[in-house]
Scaffold this motif. Structure first.
Motif, PDB file in Angstrom:
ATOM      1  N   PRO B 351       0.827  -1.218   0.000  1.00 42.83           N
ATOM      2  CA  PRO B 351       0.000   0.000   0.000  1.00 42.83           C
ATOM      3  C   PRO B 351       0.855   1.260   0.000  1.00 42.83           C
ATOM      4  O   PRO B 351       0.393   2.315  -0.412  1.00 42.83           O
ATOM      5  N   TYR B 352       2.083   1.161   0.492  1.00 44.81           N
ATOM      6  CA  TYR B 352       2.962   2.322   0.533  1.00 44.81           C
ATOM      7  C   TYR B 352       4.114   2.116  -0.442  1.00 44.81           C
ATOM      8  O   TYR B 352       4.986   1.285  -0.213  1.00 44.81           O
ATOM      9  N   GLY B 353       4.095   2.861  -1.540  1.00 45.01           N
ATOM     10  CA  GLY B 353       5.143   2.744  -2.539  1.00 45.01           C
ATOM     11  C   GLY B 353       6.040   3.955  -2.537  1.00 45.01           C
ATOM     12  O   GLY B 353       5.944   4.826  -1.667  1.00 45.01           O
ATOM     13  N   GLY B 354       6.935   4.010  -3.523  1.00 46.59           N
ATOM     14  CA  GLY B 354       7.839   5.145  -3.640  1.00 46.59           C
ATOM     15  C   GLY B 354       8.896   5.127  -2.548  1.00 46.59           C
ATOM     16  O   GLY B 354       9.011   4.150  -1.792  1.00 46.59           O
ATOM     17  N   PRO B 355       9.660   6.200  -2.457  1.00 48.25           N
ATOM     18  CA  PRO B 355      10.777   6.212  -1.509  1.00 48.25           C
ATOM     19  C   PRO B 355      10.337   6.013  -0.063  1.00 48.25           C
ATOM     20  O   PRO B 355      10.804   5.084   0.615  1.00 48.25           O
ATOM     21  N   ILE B 356       9.421   6.832   0.429  1.00 52.19           N
ATOM     22  CA  ILE B 356       9.026   6.695   1.831  1.00 52.19           C
ATOM     23  C   ILE B 356       8.301   5.382   2.031  1.00 52.19           C
ATOM     24  O   ILE B 356       8.422   4.749   3.076  1.00 52.19           O
ATOM     25  N   GLY B 357       7.557   4.967   1.013  1.00 49.13           N
ATOM     26  CA  GLY B 357       6.826   3.702   1.114  1.00 49.13           C
ATOM     27  C   GLY B 357       7.752   2.513   1.256  1.00 49.13           C
ATOM     28  O   GLY B 357       7.439   1.547   1.961  1.00 49.13           O
ATOM     29  N   SER B 358       8.917   2.587   0.607  1.00 47.03           N
ATOM     30  CA  SER B 358       9.864   1.480   0.714  1.00 47.03           C
ATOM     31  C   SER B 358      10.407   1.370   2.132  1.00 47.03           C
ATOM     32  O   SER B 358      10.733   0.276   2.590  1.00 47.03           O
ATOM     33  N   VAL B 359      10.496   2.497   2.814  1.00 50.53           N
ATOM     34  CA  VAL B 359      10.950   2.490   4.204  1.00 50.53           C
ATOM     35  C   VAL B 359       9.807   2.052   5.131  1.00 50.53           C
ATOM     36  O   VAL B 359       9.957   1.160   5.967  1.00 50.53           O
ATOM     37  N   VAL B 360       8.650   2.690   4.938  1.00 57.97           N
ATOM     38  CA  VAL B 360       7.505   2.420   5.814  1.00 57.97           C
ATOM     39  C   VAL B 360       7.061   0.958   5.692  1.00 57.97           C
ATOM     40  O   VAL B 360       6.748   0.304   6.690  1.00 57.97           O
ATOM     41  N   SER B 361       7.057   0.435   4.463  1.00 58.60           N
ATOM     42  CA  SER B 361       6.627  -0.961   4.264  1.00 58.60           C
ATOM     43  C   SER B 361       7.527  -1.909   5.037  1.00 58.60           C
ATOM     44  O   SER B 361       7.049  -2.833   5.703  1.00 58.60           O
ATOM     45  N   ALA B 362       8.844  -1.667   4.957  1.00 59.83           N
ATOM     46  CA  ALA B 362       9.769  -2.533   5.689  1.00 59.83           C
ATOM     47  C   ALA B 362       9.593  -2.335   7.196  1.00 59.83           C
ATOM     48  O   ALA B 362       9.640  -3.302   7.964  1.00 59.83           O
ATOM     49  N   GLY B 363       9.361  -1.088   7.599  1.00 59.22           N
ATOM     50  CA  GLY B 363       9.210  -0.798   9.024  1.00 59.22           C
ATOM     51  C   GLY B 363       7.968  -1.436   9.610  1.00 59.22           C
ATOM     52  O   GLY B 363       7.997  -1.987  10.716  1.00 59.22           O
ATOM     53  N   LEU B 364       6.870  -1.381   8.869  1.00 61.27           N
ATOM     54  CA  LEU B 364       5.597  -1.892   9.391  1.00 61.27           C
ATOM     55  C   LEU B 364       5.433  -3.390   9.160  1.00 61.27           C
ATOM     56  O   LEU B 364       4.943  -4.100  10.024  1.00 61.27           O
ATOM     57  N   PHE B 365       5.805  -3.847   7.964  1.00 59.34           N
ATOM     58  CA  PHE B 365       5.472  -5.224   7.586  1.00 59.34           C
ATOM     59  C   PHE B 365       6.671  -6.159   7.665  1.00 59.34           C
ATOM     60  O   PHE B 365       6.566  -7.334   7.357  1.00 59.34           O
ATOM     61  N   GLY B 366       7.849  -5.610   8.007  1.00 59.14           N
ATOM     62  CA  GLY B 366       9.001  -6.475   8.249  1.00 59.14           C
ATOM     63  C   GLY B 366       9.855  -6.714   7.010  1.00 59.14           C
ATOM     64  O   GLY B 366       9.613  -6.158   5.939  1.00 59.14           O
ATOM     65  N   SER B 367      10.844  -7.597   7.188  1.00 56.54           N
ATOM     66  CA  SER B 367      11.885  -7.735   6.167  1.00 56.54           C
ATOM     67  C   SER B 367      11.372  -8.383   4.880  1.00 56.54           C
ATOM     68  O   SER B 367      12.059  -8.365   3.869  1.00 56.54           O
ATOM     69  N   ASP B 368      10.159  -8.935   4.897  1.00 57.27           N
ATOM     70  CA  ASP B 368       9.577  -9.410   3.636  1.00 57.27           C
ATOM     71  C   ASP B 368       9.525  -8.279   2.622  1.00 57.27           C
ATOM     72  O   ASP B 368       9.499  -8.514   1.420  1.00 57.27           O
TER      73      ASP B 368
END
Lengths: 232, 489, 251
Positions: B351-368
């Motif tokens: 759901p979160y793409g782009g630069p910040i999304g790449s950080v937020v996705s890893a932060g929220l959903f883990g190393s997957d």
């Protein structure tokens, strides 16, 4: 107390205890009020008008005595004989609604029943009304915005579900910006006042979207037309 | 109307690469993304140029968000107390499942407010909420027979297409008017047209019925004000206002980091967000919602529920990605990003793409989701444009570090980097490696450039020649020069 | 314009220039010496560690960063490097790499304070006039300048390279469309996401064609490795040169 609340707050406290990853805040902060606050009233009004018109809104100055007949004429031109309006005490033009009624315009705006089936039935009626009449709590020159608070006799939908929204204000309502209103608007602009009403909306021009190909289209779900009337 | 859950998209390097390849080959998407990039970035720059003390305002915005996060527990408690004082109810959800369940229960309870005799499925009118995408709310509600209609025009379009939004701010950024026209023709029998105003009018008419018959309105929240318990919704179309005014029940869904301490702080954020998101000084509507309809008010929702969702945020706050929680979801870093501008939002599969999304996705959903952070050149355009100055490239590097720590890079890369380190750690080895490379590329290349390298380096030579290593590297030339100098001295 | 006092610097030539483009290193030395700077080349230098750092291999990168610190701490002279991205690695990257290691972070911080990219050193640090630096260059031709991301946004060096190019008598500077946009190199990115990197390269090369330049100049050989590789593959006659090669006096 639901268990998740304490669980979550506990996790946050734990994180803040261990977490030193947040940089400290910078110390120097700019003044919240823009230079426009120092400008005289006339230039603030003219800035308000320019900003609003740039966004496709309309601006009008009228002597108080003419406001009723002007509005009635506008309605007539649009073939409208029913309006969703704030109650008279919330409008800055004395006798405005009576002036409309005298000309055969039906004025709607009594409170919705809280329960069904009354609530939806009345909403279904409101939904068909094309013009809304409101006052304001303040207008902001810097952005061409109107600030409208919910309250007794002030339906929120009068500025929302209609196609044309007409808002009346006086020179006393004009502030340089929202920041200026917060700083100088007194009790009416305070946090207590905000929290005491369900809603304060800042309205800046007509409803708009650019969701298809970034092509600007006016009048999506809210009014296509916003008319701000300065009553002198 | 179902939306494919974004999380079913594979997050392996291969799956991500396949989605990238699809995006690169989609000419419609390419045109749309170029347009988004050009207009949004230019508009944002103009908007900030006209903002007095723009840089200081950004500093202040950052300071406000830092202050909030540094005392998030206090501000959350204050916010919750203020909401309840205003007559709203606050619900705390530790994860997506709990949030879904809370909302499902609230929607089902709203059946009690229906007009007698109404038998149609429960209807939810929804205005834009990234949190609802994050917790896959529509699926959860639809699985229980509830009808959910997205009412933001862009969201409405992507929902009809069965897609997730492609951008934080402009969900249908990937589509041309032709696709929208075909969609409306198919779904509503609209005569095909390329007139955007006409299509918008059709959506207005369709959605108006939804607003006025919905049992529940669900919205996101741009900011919650701790001091007053106010929810700020920043919108242009008016659907957010309708969703939060007309239905008898309003459920507001927010990530628990989305707070500011005071009304004055909100005012500062309001100078930053619309300028960054859509190049506007202010949006058409800023709705400040403080509780449900009061007894003395003529309209408004009878109930207001605020669902505060953690779903990984508290954990993120204690880790090296905490700074990404400053994000105010303006989407400016997406618009400016050269990678996003090539591949769009869907390729990220989150759901979160782009630069910040790449950080937020890893932060929220883990190393997957940490592979996403590898799709960046670290060019820094995102850091320069971020209204609250999040150091996104450094955050991407932290995610990459976590990716490596989790043992996720392919074997060739792990071995390659280990070999590189072994060679570079010692000048003698480095010199030997240089000689070997010069020999190898000399054999592979014709002239001074190599046209084809073996896998995995063929990814380079598929598009680019590679230079042969110098037979006499700089350090050798330096020695010769030094010797010559010594002789002439 | 005051002449700088006699200066000595340690040249960090970078592994790319050392191994692939030694001419660039020689040009940088000529340029510095022409500007009155004495150049030393610490021979134990290898790589700054950027490939590992950018790839998330922090442990490996830290080891090379420590090697770099060991090599360049032996002298108190400023460190000059003809690369925006390697300079940014030393100036910013090391601080991040040693974020949980205060003693080495302090070392990195001290070294960062005396590390400069070449054009930054000549104009911003020595405060030389551009024609003092570049006036003797024999270069002639139409030039477009590609500001590498790490020099432009990483180090905030926004004007020095173009001011220097403008001081070369034979240079005709052509504007490069979308100059500030990334070329798509990105280190390992160019291999891991080859087609995405190539798409970004195509955008950049379209700008180069539109600029009608004969020579594409940058202050980072890593970008130019990628750009020249693409230009050659396209059969273009545009050649890529490092800034130092355009500015330096004849051998």
């Amino acid at each position: 107390m639901p268990p998740s609340r304490n669980f979550i707050l506990g996790k946050i406290r734990q994180a803040l205890k261990t977490g030193s990853h947040l940089a400290p805040s910078p110390a120097v902060l700019p003044d919240a009020v823009s230079g426009l606050a120092q400008a005289d009233a006339a230039s603030q009004v003219s800035r308000f008008a320019t900003e609003l018109q740039t966004l496709g809104g309309s601006f009008q100055t009228l002597p108080q005595a003419q406001a009723g007949s002007w509005l009635a004429q506008c309605l007539q031109q649009r073939g409208v004989n029913e309006v969703l309006a704030w109650e008279q005490p919330a409008l800055p033009v004395p006798g405005l609604l009576d002036a409309l009624r005298e000309r055969g315009v039906k004025v709607v705006g009594e409170a919705l029943p809280a329960a069904e089936p009354g609530r939806s039935a009345m909403l279904a009626h409101w939904e068909t009304i094309k013009v809304g009449i409101t006052g304001v709590d303040a207008v902001f020159a810097e952005t061409g915005s109107l600030a409208l608070r919910a309250g007794p006799g002030r339906p929120r939908l009068a500025s929302l579900s209609v196609e044309t929204h007409v808002a009346f204000f006086t020179a006393d309502h004009v502030y340089a910006s929202w920041a200026a209103w917060l700083a100088r608007g007194g009790a009416a602009a305070s946090g207590e006042a905000l929290a005491a009403a369900s809603n304060l909306t800042l309205i800046t021009g007509p409803s708009r979207t650019a969701d298809i190909e970034m092509t600007l289209t006016v009048g999506v779900h809210g009014p296509r037309e916003v008319v701000a009337v300065l009553v002198t | 109307m179902t939306t494919d859950p974004p999380r079913t998209a594979g997050q392996s390097h291969g799956a991500f690469k396949a989605r990238i390849a699809t995006a690169l080959r989609n000419p419609i998407l390419q045109v749309a993304l170029d347009r988004n990039h050009e207009r949004r970035v230019a508009g944002r720059d103009l908007a900030f140029a006209a903002l007095p003390a723009a840089e200081a305002t950004r500093d202040r915005g950052r300071a406000i968000r830092l202050e909030t996060l540094s005392h998030l527990d206090c501000y959350l408690e204050r916010f919750a107390a203020s909401v309840e004082r205003n007559g709203g109810r606050v619900h705390w959800a530790a994860d997506a499942a709990e949030a879904q369940q809370i909302i499902l229960d609230l929607v089902q309870a709203a059946a009690g407010r229906r007009p007698p005799g109404r038998t149609t499925p429960l209807l939810v009118a929804k205005s834009k909420s990234m949190m609802s995408e994050e917790i896959e709310l529509n699926h959860a509600l639809e699985a229980e027979g509830i009808r959910v209609v997205e009412t933001d025009l862009g969201e409405f379009i992507v929902q009809l297409r069965g897609e997730p939004p492609a951008h934080l701010i402009t969900p249908a950024v990937h589509l041309r008017r032709e696709e929208v026209s075909a969609l409306f023709a198919e779904r509503f029998g609209m005569a095909p047209t390329l007139d955007v105003a006409h299509m918008t009018a059709l959506a207005r008419a369709e959605l108006r019925r939804v607003f006025f018959s919905a049992d529940v309105g669900i919205s996101g929240v741009n900011f919650g004000v701790a001091e007053t318990g106010t929810l700020a919704l920043i919108t242009n179309e008016g659907n957010g206002r309708l969703c939060t005014t007309v239905p008898p029940v309003h459920i507001a869904l927010m990530g628990l980091e989305r707070l500011v301490p005071t009304l004055a702080d909100l005012e500062v954020m309001l100078r930053l967000l619309p300028r960054s998101a859509t190049a506007q000084k202010i949006t058409s509507y800023v709705s400040l919602l403080s509780g449900p309809r009061r007894a003395f008010e003529p309209d408004g929702p009878e109930e207001l529920h605020v669902v505060l969702v953690d779903n990984g945020r508290a954990r993120m706050l204690g880790g090296a990605l905490a700074e990404a929680l400053l994000c105010i979801r303006c989407g400016a870093c997406l618009n400016v990003c050269p990678v996003f501008t090539e591949i769009g939002g869907h390729a990220y599969g989150s759901p979160y793409g782009g630069p910040i999304g790449s950080v937020v996705s890893a932060g929220l959903f883990g190393s997957d989701f940490s592979e996403l952070a590898n799709a960046s050149t670290l060019c820094g355009a995102c850091r320069d444009i971020c209204p609250v100055r999040i150091d996104i490239p450094t955050m991407l590097l932290v995610v990459r570090g976590q990716h490596v720590a989790a043992g996720l890079p392919p074997a060739w890369l792990r071995l390659g980097l280990r070999a590189w380190e072994w060679v570079m750690a010692q000048p003698g080895r480095y010199r030997l490696a240089q000689r070997a490379a010069a020999l190898a590329t000399g054999l592979l290349g014709r002239g001074n450039w190599v046209r084809r390298l073996p896998p995995p380096l063929n990814a380079w030579t598929d598009r680019r020649d590679f230079p042969a290593f110098a037979a006499r590297p700089f350090r050798d030339r330096w020695k010769i020069r030094a010797a010559g100098k010594a002789k002439s001295d | 314009m005051p002449t700088a006092s006699p200066k000595r610097v340690q040249l960090f030539v970078t592994c790319i220039i050392d191994a692939l483009f030694p001419d660039v290193g020689e040009a940088a030395v000529r340029l510095l010496e022409h500007a009155g700077v004495e150049v030393d080349f610490p021979e134990a230098q290898t790589c700054c560690g950027q490939p590992g750092y950018n790839g998330g291999f922090r442990k490996e990168a830290r080891r090379l960063a420590l090697h770099f610190l060991d090599v360049f701490e032996r002298s108190a002279d400023p460190i000059v490097t003809p690369s925006g991205s390697c300079a940014a690695m030393i100036v910013h990257g090391y601080l991040d790499l040693f974020r949980d290691d205060p003693p080495n972070r302090a070392r990195a911080k001290a070294l960062a304070a005396r590390t400069f990219e070449l054009s930054q050193f000549l104009l911003d640090e020595l405060r030389l006039a551009p024609d003092q630096v570049a006036g003797a260059s024999p270069f002639r031709g139409r030039v477009a300048y590609h500001p590498s991301c790490h020099l432009l946004r990483g180090l905030g060096v926004r004007q020095a390279p173009e001011r220097l190019l403008a001081a070369v008598p034979g240079v005709e500077l052509r504007p490069l469309p979308q100059a500030a946009e990334c070329c798509g190199f990105g280190g390992l990115f160019a291999v891991k996401y080859g087609d995405l990197s190539a798409a970004m390269l195509d955008n950049k090369l379209a700008g180069v064609r539109a600029s009608d330049a004969e020579t594409l100049v940058s202050a980072d050989m890593s970008c130019l490795l990628h750009l020249q590789g693409g230009l050659r593959r396209d059969g273009s006659t545009v050649r890529c040169l490092h800034l130092a090669q355009v500015l330096a006096p004849a051998e």
